[in-house]
Design a protein around this motif. Structure first.
Motif, PDB file in Angstrom:
ATOM      1  N   ASP A   1      79.510  88.365 112.080  1.00  0.00           N
ATOM      2  CA  ASP A   1      78.837  88.104 110.803  1.00  0.00           C
ATOM      3  C   ASP A   1      78.189  89.382 110.283  1.00  0.00           C
ATOM      4  OD1 ASP A   1      75.508  87.570 111.404  1.00  0.00           O
ATOM      5  OD2 ASP A   1      76.912  87.645 113.104  1.00  0.00           O
ATOM      6  N   GLY A   2      78.071  89.489 108.969  1.00  0.00           N
ATOM      7  CA  GLY A   2      77.553  90.701 108.332  1.00  0.00           C
ATOM      8  C   GLY A   2      76.152  91.071 108.772  1.00  0.00           C
ATOM      9  N   ALA A   3      75.270  90.087 108.856  1.00  0.00           N
ATOM     10  CA  ALA A   3      73.883  90.380 109.249  1.00  0.00           C
ATOM     11  C   ALA A   3      73.821  90.847 110.703  1.00  0.00           C
ATOM     12  CB  ALA A   3      73.002  89.146 109.039  1.00  0.00           C
ATOM     13  N   GLY A   4      74.579  90.200 111.570  1.00  0.00           N
ATOM     14  CA  GLY A   4      74.606  90.599 112.975  1.00  0.00           C
ATOM     15  C   GLY A   4      75.191  91.985 113.157  1.00  0.00           C
ATOM     16  N   ARG A   5      76.246  92.255 112.404  1.00  0.00           N
ATOM     17  CA  ARG A   5      76.873  93.573 112.465  1.00  0.00           C
ATOM     18  C   ARG A   5      75.886  94.645 112.017  1.00  0.00           C
ATOM     19  NH1 ARG A   5      79.802  97.245 109.477  1.00  0.00           N
ATOM     20  NH2 ARG A   5      81.673  98.057 110.471  1.00  0.00           N
ATOM     21  N   ALA A   6      75.194  94.409 110.912  1.00  0.00           N
ATOM     22  CA  ALA A   6      74.214  95.372 110.411  1.00  0.00           C
ATOM     23  C   ALA A   6      73.088  95.576 111.420  1.00  0.00           C
ATOM     24  CB  ALA A   6      73.654  94.898 109.072  1.00  0.00           C
ATOM     25  N   ARG A   7      72.646  94.496 112.064  1.00  0.00           N
ATOM     26  CA  ARG A   7      71.590  94.594 113.075  1.00  0.00           C
ATOM     27  C   ARG A   7      72.063  95.440 114.261  1.00  0.00           C
ATOM     28  NH1 ARG A   7      70.653  89.675 113.004  1.00  0.00           N
ATOM     29  NH2 ARG A   7      71.946  89.008 114.753  1.00  0.00           N
ATOM     30  N   ALA A   8      73.287  95.216 114.706  1.00  0.00           N
ATOM     31  CA  ALA A   8      73.832  95.995 115.829  1.00  0.00           C
ATOM     32  C   ALA A   8      73.926  97.475 115.474  1.00  0.00           C
ATOM     33  CB  ALA A   8      75.201  95.448 116.241  1.00  0.00           C
ATOM     34  N   ILE A   9      74.380  97.771 114.276  1.00  0.00           N
ATOM     35  CA  ILE A   9      74.485  99.170 113.851  1.00  0.00           C
ATOM     36  C   ILE A   9      73.101  99.816 113.798  1.00  0.00           C
ATOM     37  CG2 ILE A   9      75.119 100.680 111.920  1.00  0.00           C
ATOM     38  CD1 ILE A   9      77.465  98.665 111.405  1.00  0.00           C
ATOM     39  N   SER A  10      72.098  99.084 113.313  1.00  0.00           N
ATOM     40  CA  SER A  10      70.727  99.622 113.310  1.00  0.00           C
ATOM     41  C   SER A  10      70.272  99.958 114.720  1.00  0.00           C
ATOM     42  CB  SER A  10      69.754  98.616 112.680  1.00  0.00           C
ATOM     43  OG  SER A  10      69.984  98.486 111.311  1.00  0.00           O
ATOM     44  N   TRP A  11      70.583  99.074 115.668  1.00  0.00           N
ATOM     45  CA  TRP A  11      70.193  99.324 117.056  1.00  0.00           C
ATOM     46  C   TRP A  11      70.971 100.491 117.655  1.00  0.00           C
ATOM     47  CZ3 TRP A  11      65.835  98.378 119.006  1.00  0.00           C
ATOM     48  CH2 TRP A  11      65.118  97.234 118.662  1.00  0.00           C
ATOM     49  N   MET A  12      72.204 100.693 117.228  1.00  0.00           N
ATOM     50  CA  MET A  12      72.967 101.848 117.700  1.00  0.00           C
ATOM     51  C   MET A  12      72.257 103.143 117.289  1.00  0.00           C
ATOM     52  SD  MET A  12      76.876 100.591 116.883  1.00  0.00           S
ATOM     53  CE  MET A  12      77.655 102.074 117.527  1.00  0.00           C
ATOM     54  N   PHE A  13      71.868 103.205 116.023  1.00  0.00           N
ATOM     55  CA  PHE A  13      71.162 104.390 115.541  1.00  0.00           C
ATOM     56  C   PHE A  13      69.807 104.532 116.224  1.00  0.00           C
ATOM     57  CE2 PHE A  13      74.396 104.286 112.325  1.00  0.00           C
ATOM     58  CZ  PHE A  13      74.510 105.601 111.897  1.00  0.00           C
ATOM     59  N   ALA A  14      69.117 103.428 116.459  1.00  0.00           N
ATOM     60  CA  ALA A  14      67.812 103.481 117.126  1.00  0.00           C
ATOM     61  C   ALA A  14      67.944 104.036 118.545  1.00  0.00           C
ATOM     62  CB  ALA A  14      67.170 102.097 117.155  1.00  0.00           C
ATOM     63  N   ALA A  15      68.980 103.625 119.245  1.00  0.00           N
ATOM     64  CA  ALA A  15      69.188 104.121 120.614  1.00  0.00           C
ATOM     65  C   ALA A  15      69.328 105.630 120.620  1.00  0.00           C
ATOM     66  CB  ALA A  15      70.420 103.466 121.231  1.00  0.00           C
ATOM     67  N   LEU A  16      70.105 106.152 119.677  1.00  0.00           N
ATOM     68  CA  LEU A  16      70.409 107.581 119.662  1.00  0.00           C
ATOM     69  C   LEU A  16      69.338 108.435 118.994  1.00  0.00           C
ATOM     70  CD1 LEU A  16      74.177 107.288 118.712  1.00  0.00           C
ATOM     71  CD2 LEU A  16      73.207 107.692 120.989  1.00  0.00           C
ATOM     72  N   ASN A  17      68.673 107.904 117.983  1.00  0.00           N
ATOM     73  CA  ASN A  17      67.757 108.719 117.178  1.00  0.00           C
ATOM     74  C   ASN A  17      66.284 108.448 117.409  1.00  0.00           C
ATOM     75  OD1 ASN A  17      69.947 109.945 115.904  1.00  0.00           O
ATOM     76  ND2 ASN A  17      70.093 108.315 114.402  1.00  0.00           N
ATOM     77  N   THR A  18      65.950 107.314 118.001  1.00  0.00           N
ATOM     78  CA  THR A  18      64.546 106.972 118.201  1.00  0.00           C
ATOM     79  C   THR A  18      64.178 106.888 119.678  1.00  0.00           C
ATOM     80  OG1 THR A  18      64.562 105.741 116.116  1.00  0.00           O
ATOM     81  CG2 THR A  18      62.762 105.284 117.633  1.00  0.00           C
ATOM     82  N   VAL A  19      64.989 106.208 120.450  1.00  0.00           N
ATOM     83  CA  VAL A  19      64.667 105.995 121.868  1.00  0.00           C
ATOM     84  C   VAL A  19      65.093 107.186 122.728  1.00  0.00           C
ATOM     85  CG1 VAL A  19      65.080 104.509 123.876  1.00  0.00           C
ATOM     86  CG2 VAL A  19      64.727 103.486 121.610  1.00  0.00           C
ATOM     87  N   GLU A  20      66.285 107.688 122.531  1.00  0.00           N
ATOM     88  CA  GLU A  20      66.818 108.719 123.427  1.00  0.00           C
ATOM     89  C   GLU A  20      66.178 110.107 123.289  1.00  0.00           C
ATOM     90  OE1 GLU A  20      71.060 109.451 125.379  1.00  0.00           O
ATOM     91  OE2 GLU A  20      71.062 109.826 123.222  1.00  0.00           O
TER      92      GLU A  20
END
Length: 195
Positions: free
Chosen positions: A69-88
């Motif tokens: 679903d579009g909302a779930g996909r967008a949420r997953a992509i946000s978390w991908m960026f968060a992993a690389l740009n905020t957490v890591e």
């Protein structure tokens, strides 16, 4: 490991080409990765660098790594960026302090400062993760990137302060695709160390 894991989750076969430190700086490799790093990815006329971009590419092309679903996909992509740009980033900075500032008189103070930033991010991540099994609902590419990022803290003592992440990593490590990717990656290290 991130790319291997994504390919294993997607059920895609792949070949691995190892490069030496010298080869990283040669024109052939720099044409694929302008910063002289790894990994790179080639599939037909597609050549990519940066593990996050590669994992995202794999997730877009193969079912099972992004919610449908579009909302779930967008949420997953946000978390991908968060992993690389905020957490890591502060976790990588900790590695830098450990290995490249070991002889500095101020290393302990830098560790304290960086560890505080890491704990702040982990506190925020723990609050956001809450009770769900995975970041974006079903397991996704976001979990591949996040698990890999926080696993870098193993042995530091920090990760062990967060049972929520120890459980999260354990769930990920039980996935058959993770096991296959880890075993394949470990085999490379074993072969390299026996030479």
């Amino acid at each position: 490991m991130r790319v291997r894991w994504a390919l294993e989750e997607a059920g895609q076969s792949y070949d691995v080409r190892l490069v030496t430190f010298k080869e990283l700086k040669q024109p052939a490799h720099l044409a694929l990765q302008p910063f002289g790093q790894i990994p790179t990815y080639e599939d037909g006329d597609v050549a990519l660098f940066e593990s996050g971009a590669i994992v995202f590419h794999i997730a877009e092309r193969h079912a099972g790594l992004l919610p449908g679903d579009g909302a779930g996909r967008a949420r997953a992509i946000s978390w991908m960026f968060a992993a690389l740009n905020t957490v890591e980033p502060p976790i990588i900075e900790r590695d830098y302090v450990k290995y490249f500032e070991a002889d500095k008189s101020w290393q302990a103070e830098r560790f304290a400062m960086v560890d505080d930033r890491i704990r702040t991010r982990l506190d925020q991540l723990a609050a956001a993760l809450g009770e769900p099994t995975w970041l974006a609902g079903p397991f996704s590419a976001a979990d591949i990137l996040m698990v890999h990022a926080i696993r870098r803290l193993e042995g530091s003592g920090i990760l062990e302060e967060y049972p929520i992440f120890m459980d999260y990593i354990a769930r990920a490590a039980e996935r058959p695709a993770y096991k296959r990717a880890f075993d394949a990656q470990y085999e490379v290290f074993q072969q390299a160390s026996s030479k």
